[in-house]
Enzyme design. Sequence first.
Site: not given
Length: 439
Positions: A274-275
């Site tokens: 994810c980020t």
Amino acid sequence: MAAAVHHLRLVRVLPLPPRQSPLNLCLSLPLSLLPRSRHLPPARVRCSSPSSPLCAVEERDTRDEEATHFVVVTFYKFVPVEDPRTEVARHLHFLQGRDIHGRIYMNEQGINAQYSGPHKDAIAYADWLRRDHRFCDLLVQISPALCDHAFPRLKLRYKPSLVQLEGGSSHLPLVDPSMRATPLTPSEWRERLEARKSLDESLSKTAGDSSGRKLLLLDVRNDYEWDIGHFQGAQRPNVDCFRSTSFGLSEEEMDSSDPLNGIDKENTDILMYCTGGIRCDVYSTILRNKGFENLYTLKGGVSNYLKNEGSAGWVGNLFVFDGRLSLPPATYKPVAGAVAAADDEEGSRSCSELGRCYACGSEVVELRHRNCANIDCNRLYLCCGWCVEELRGCCCGGCTTAPRLRPLLPAHQRYQKWHLYRHLDQGTPSSSSSVHAHA
Ligand SMILES: [Zn+2]
Ligand SMILES: [Zn+2]
């Protein structure tokens, strides 16, 4: 990095048949996003006043530059916090007189913070927190802000769930590291991806090695994040949004097209990203509870990867949950000379593969979302230059006749709150006064 853009409604619509846009090109990056080595000598860029959206490039003033240029900082940590409300008060006290905007949430399970500020203040806060033994190993990620603040104000408070998830996350054993995926450093992650790629090439698409192990590369972010950039060969759970993850579904309920459906749990390595890492910690805990064993995650998420490994294996831009909305990989790891030229070429290719106008389906100029001019819609969407004009900054025909329309903004500037536009004549050029320059 899970605090979503709360006030924005995020929906994906099916594109209509493509229509030719005069601007079907990947333009170069905004000046402020380009690595400094490829551009002018560093000049101090800041807003003319805190409330004014206008950017002014000032005379270079190297002495204070480092301390005063704005940065965006993100970190999180799952760790038991005995009295989070007292902690919140301590943090607020420390931040008094410091210029910090952003979202900083705390509860019994730890902290999740994304904020912007002048370098000096932003770093002072992270350093102060790291002196606390519970947070001494905090992975603090810093990226350049475009102008000044990337967040409209400071929200520092107790929040029952540190990530947005249907049903909340407070019931999950998030503070137990053994329940989470095994973190891989960016270089380990890259090695795994490259090994898989060469294996795929040699076995022509049999995604298992001689020992029968398989690898699933899983992107656990939202669809609109995926749309502007992701790792090559990754898959997404079959949902539009992180909050309503299919990870909460039983196998019978799961859609047959979901990459997790019918997976061989014992022999499949799941590499999830994810980020910034926090969503993977939550998801992997959910998956662990459901009997998945071989879970790996990218430590520090994509932002940490881009900073350390560059864009190897990544296509497109990275969506971020602040006023900048999207950043090209070069923001994290500036590249120079020939490498940059090659990257530009690669970027152009990525752009054409990824970015499609949500309204007409043609290629977009830049991998950057706009929000709908209709304040009551406010949807984040990708839009080509032609449709921006045609729909007057709205996401669809229906929104163009809505009662509360903000005036058309050129390019990829982002609309702000209604009160900034309410008194404007709709015919007045809007770019001068109504938009924050981050977009
Ligand atoms: Zn279009
Ligand atoms: Zn709309």
